[in-house]
Design an enzyme around this catalytic site. Structure first.
Site, mmCIF file in Angstrom:
data_model
loop_
_atom_site.group_PDB
_atom_site.id
_atom_site.type_symbol
_atom_site.label_atom_id
_atom_site.label_comp_id
_atom_site.label_asym_id
_atom_site.label_seq_id
_atom_site.Cartn_x
_atom_site.Cartn_y
_atom_site.Cartn_z
ATOM 1 N N GLU A 173 0.835 -1.203 0.000
ATOM 2 C CA GLU A 173 0.000 0.000 0.000
ATOM 3 C C GLU A 173 0.864 1.244 0.000
ATOM 4 O O GLU A 173 2.024 1.203 0.385
ATOM 5 C CB GLU A 173 -0.948 0.020 1.203
ATOM 6 N N GLU A 316 4.606 -0.286 1.663
ATOM 7 C CA GLU A 316 4.742 -0.533 0.219
ATOM 8 C C GLU A 316 4.769 -2.013 -0.135
ATOM 9 O O GLU A 316 4.838 -2.367 -1.297
ATOM 10 C CB GLU A 316 6.001 0.125 -0.362
#
Length: 352
Positions: A173, A316
């Site tokens: 994300e 991430e």
């Protein structure tokens, strides 16, 4: 495929494949259980892929990028504009997860599911549902219908990855403010007070931490999300990235593709997916225990133990990417190690 259709189509893991994997481990010329949690992961992979010797050579990270209206409450150290910048860096292969992924032949797919401005880049999957969510301290983050669409977007992308032949996915994300939304979601699912789940995120001051905690408390008091209804929780106090990852987990389960979760935000999404469809939890693998205070609580709620305890909190999908590399090392032993018979060694026996 719709969310309802997906949930009804997910099957339990293959018990026969898992038992076969356990027997193979018992015959390898290594001490029983000597690879610890990595053995459990390989057995789980066998059950997911329905084969005794699983393969994860084709791998991808799917990074859901979205902004969060709660940033207006001063809960972050930087502004919402960073989300778009990092998303564009991912498009160019320059973000942290891209650099880690390149080392192990992993592809990265950034997904614009709700970035607050248009982003540039031909490698970005464009599925924007909103230009950032609403401020959850004033209104529901999104409508229930939008939340379902976000989950179904994740399901769709899992199907896309399955069609391309990926054998394992990493959930990632990017979204300024998403440690606040994930804290709110975690508070509801775990039955915890805001101060027990809110962390400093990307280096908040004590004053910033207080604002963040108060924002979560205010949102929960305003909306009273129902812990028995994951869609209600995600739509009221969640984020588009969290909903998208929840869909990725469900879609992975549908297509028999394991999905490795990253840190707190992806773990909150995993818990939402498991609440929507408990069987889907078997298709989710852990990676690391985040340095954020709620990380341990989320893993416990999911019944998972992390492979890595490195104090990571980058996001991430970086922790998931690191874990895939470690699992791959264990798979090399599992695939290629001689058996006790091959090595002329008497097999280890379980202690009584």
């Amino acid at each position: 495929m719709t969310l309802t259709e997906t949930i009804s189509a997910i099957k339990p893991l293959c018990e026969n494949s898992m038992r076969a994997a356990e027997r193979r481990f018992q015959n390898l010329a290594i001490p029983l259980g000597s690879l610890g949690l990595l053995e459990n992961a390989i057995v789980q992979l066998a059950g997911i892929q329905r084969r005794t010797i699983p393969e994860i050579g084709r791998r991808a990270a799917v990074v859901f990028c979205a902004d969060n209206g709660v940033v207006a409450q001063g809960v972050t150290q930087c502004g919402w504009e960073v989300t778009a910048t990092v998303t564009e860096n991912m498009n160019e292969g320059k973000s942290a997860v891209c650099l880690m992924a390149a080392r192990q032949g992993m592809d990265v797919y950034p997904v614009d599911i709700g970035v607050a401005r248009e982003v540039r880049g031909d490698n970005i999957i464009r599925r924007k549902l909103m230009y950032g969510t609403r401020d959850m301290t004033e209104d529901a983050a999104m409508t229930r219908e939008t939340c379902v669409k976000a989950i179904e977007t994740g399901i769709e992308i899992a199907g896309f990855c399955a069609e391309k032949g990926y054998q394992v996915l990493c959930a990632g994300e990017m979204g300024i403010g998403n440690t606040t939304t994930s804290a709110a979601v975690s508070a509801v699912f775990l039955g915890r007070k805001p101060e027990e789940v809110v962390g400093r995120g990307a280096g908040l001051s004590s004053a910033g931490l207080a604002r963040k905690t108060e924002a979560v408390r205010k949102a929960l008091a305003l909306h009273k999300p129902d812990p028995a209804d994951p869609i209600d929780v995600l739509s009221k106090v969640g984020g588009l990235d969290i909903a998208g990852m929840a869909g990725l987990y469900l879609g992975g389960a549908l297509h028999g593709v394991p999905v490795v979760m990253d840190g707190v935000i992806s773990a909150a999404a995993a818990l939402a997916a498991a609440r929507l469809c408990p069987v889907a939890g078997g298709y989710i693998l852990p990676s690391h225990q985040s340095a954020a205070p709620v990380g341990k609580l989320l893993l416990e709620a999911l019944g998972e133990k992390p492979f890595l305890t490195a104090g990571m909190r980058l996001g991430e999908g970086t922790g998931a990417a690191a874990a895939v590399g470690v699992i791959d090392l264990a798979l090399a032993v599992y695939r290629e190690m001689a058996s006790f018979d091959d090595a002329g060694i008497e097999a280890y026996q379980p202690l009584t």
